[in-house]
Design an enzyme around this catalytic site. Structure first.
Site, PDB file in Angstrom:
ATOM      1  N   PHE A 142      46.980 -10.065 -26.524  1.00 36.61           N
ATOM      2  CA  PHE A 142      47.504  -9.441 -25.318  1.00 36.61           C
ATOM      3  C   PHE A 142      47.165  -7.959 -25.390  1.00 36.61           C
ATOM      4  O   PHE A 142      47.716  -7.223 -26.209  1.00 36.61           O
ATOM      5  CB  PHE A 142      49.016  -9.614 -25.175  1.00 36.61           C
ATOM      6  CG  PHE A 142      49.537  -9.003 -23.898  1.00 36.61           C
ATOM      7  CD1 PHE A 142      49.483  -9.711 -22.713  1.00 36.61           C
ATOM      8  CD2 PHE A 142      50.040  -7.709 -23.876  1.00 36.61           C
ATOM      9  CE1 PHE A 142      49.934  -9.145 -21.516  1.00 36.61           C
ATOM     10  CE2 PHE A 142      50.485  -7.136 -22.692  1.00 36.61           C
ATOM     11  CZ  PHE A 142      50.431  -7.859 -21.519  1.00 36.61           C
ATOM     12  N   ASP A 227      44.478  -2.244 -31.614  1.00 38.96           N
ATOM     13  CA  ASP A 227      45.402  -2.034 -30.505  1.00 38.96           C
ATOM     14  C   ASP A 227      46.807  -1.952 -31.092  1.00 38.96           C
ATOM     15  O   ASP A 227      47.410  -2.958 -31.437  1.00 38.96           O
ATOM     16  CB  ASP A 227      45.289  -3.201 -29.521  1.00 38.96           C
ATOM     17  CG  ASP A 227      46.234  -3.044 -28.322  1.00 38.96           C
ATOM     18  OD1 ASP A 227      47.161  -2.211 -28.400  1.00 38.96           O
ATOM     19  OD2 ASP A 227      46.057  -3.766 -27.335  1.00 38.96           O
ATOM     20  N   LYS A 256      53.079   3.040 -24.959  1.00 39.60           N
ATOM     21  CA  LYS A 256      54.493   2.686 -25.002  1.00 39.60           C
ATOM     22  C   LYS A 256      55.339   3.773 -25.666  1.00 39.60           C
ATOM     23  O   LYS A 256      55.750   4.714 -25.018  1.00 39.60           O
ATOM     24  CB  LYS A 256      54.675   1.318 -25.663  1.00 39.60           C
ATOM     25  CG  LYS A 256      54.089   0.181 -24.833  1.00 39.60           C
ATOM     26  CD  LYS A 256      54.524  -1.165 -25.312  1.00 39.60           C
ATOM     27  CE  LYS A 256      53.836  -2.293 -24.553  1.00 39.60           C
ATOM     28  NZ  LYS A 256      54.159  -2.354 -23.116  1.00 39.60           N
TER      29      LYS A 256
END
Length: 407
Positions: A142, A227, A256
């Site tokens: 993801f 990531d 984030k």
């Protein structure tokens, strides 16, 4: 075709739990009816430092009184200090001796930026023929929801109805270093991986996997892009999850928690010889690296620099791991995975009185004043703020045990 309730003006692309939040502080939030909840999701790690951390709020307030946006047509006084601070925090954890930062806004933008950078590097430095570059990715990944990123997703919900898809990606099983090495050929420019797959349910790879991936990249002369949008900035008990496996990537995507739950802030940090291929006019963002984002980002780096929050995540993570292991021994869970203050757990539908799905478990927790989120049917993720009080964490885990056995 789905219909939207007459009372809502929102597109139905989310199915949230039935709670409407109004205020938050630290690990606690309050809904519009005045009921308090312990937040064990922390905005998918965007709230690593809790809701409205005083240092982050102060930084944002101070900058709001000065300057909020210039666009990248002009410099501002915090852009270079933000880049220097982020390089100081993350640079020693990467390959190379000279590093650059390319600021963006969302995590998906950071991943798209990394994809563009490694492709351009592949053509200009590695010598891959034009428009032939490939990137090796992992099944179950993801990395965001843009059309290019969902092109290499294995989640049918993320892909269905959004084709045609972008070519140039080769998918291999996550955790299988041999398959990954075999997939690298003369067109490969990079390997793009999550060190820990968050959306998949906090899937932690075998300890020898990332080191083997690093060797395969080195042997082939291609780049390793990590990531760390969910796993980075303290969540796994280290600044980067890659540290836990003693691996240095060439580029890392961050997001984030970099915005402290206040601003959307993301960045690609990595080798200067790679990122410098993105010259003026080849890539950009109006809001990327804006003054308000940089003010918050610098304050985030200041919180992480001493290393105390990372150590706290390791310590509190052991408490969570011990509790989940006990639930496994009692056969109340069918599976569990933890790293730092991050856990994925799988419900066991055969438990008498237990939840039939991850969604049902989250609804039971909600009724007990605890917020969590399900994924892929039978799994929920726990990602409390790194600042959570141990007593509050213990209370939440007690509610989890009750929710697994009692409707």
């Amino acid at each position: 075709m789905r219909t939207v309730a007459a009372t809502s003006a929102l597109a139905p692309n989310y199915h949230p739990l039935p709670v409407t939040l109004a205020t938050g502080e630290g690990s606690w939030v309050t809904d519009t009816a005045g009921r308090r909840y312990l937040d064990l999701l922390a905005g998918y790690s965007a709230l690593n430092f809790g809701h409205r951390h005083p240092a982050l709020v102060a930084a944002a307030h101070a900058q709001l009184d000065r300057l909020t946006l210039t666009s990248r047509a002009f410099d501002h006084e915090l852009l270079e200090p933000f880049a220097q601070a982020l390089v100081g925090l993350v640079g020693p954890l990467l390959t190379g001796t000279s590093h650059l930062v390319l600021p963006m806004n969302t995590g998906a933008e950071a991943v798209e930026t990394a994809i563009k950078a490694v492709r351009k590097w592949g053509y200009e430095v590695r010598g891959v023929p034009a428009d032939r570059a490939t990137i090796v990715v992992a099944d179950g990944n993801f990395h965001g929801r843009t059309t290019t990123i969902v092109s290499f997703s294995s989640d049918p919900d993320a892909r269905r109805g959004f084709g045609p898809f972008t070519p140039g990606f080769v998918t291999v099983p996550y955790g299988d270093a041999a398959a990954l090495a075999a997939a690298i050929d003369e067109t490969t420019v990079a390997v793009l991986l999550e060190p820990v797959q968050g959306e998949q349910g906090v899937v932690v790879p075998p300890s020898d996997y990332l080191p083997a991936v690093r060797r395969a990249c080195d042997d082939a002369g291609v780049l390793l892009v990590a990531d760390e949008i969910q796993s980075g900035l303290g969540r796994t008990g280290s600044t980067l999850a890659c540290e836990r496996f003693e691996v240095q990537p060439d580029l890392v995507t961050l997001g984030k928690a970099l915005g402290g739950g206040i601003m959307p802030v993301s960045a690609v940090v990595g080798r200067a010889d790679v990122l410098e291929v993105l010259t003026a006019g080849t890539h950009g963002s109006t809001f990327g690296g804006n003054p308000l984002a940089c003010a918050v980002g610098i304050a985030v780096v200041d919180l992480l620099t001493p290393g105390t929050l990372q150590a706290r995540a390791r310590t509190l993570g052991e408490l969570v791991a011990d509790h989940l292991a006990d639930l496994m021994d009692r056969e109340l869970l069918s599976g569990m995975r933890t790293i730092g203050l991050w856990a994925g757990l799988d419900v066991a539908p055969s438990v008498p009185g237990g939840p039939a799905s991850g969604r049902e478990l989250c609804e039971r927790l909600l009724a007990r004043g605890v917020l969590a989120k399900d994924t892929h049917g039978g799994t929920i993720r726990l990602a409390p703020p790194l600042t959570i009080d141990p007593a509050d964490l213990h209370e939440a885990l007690t509610h989890l045990t009750a929710a697994l056995t009692t409707p």
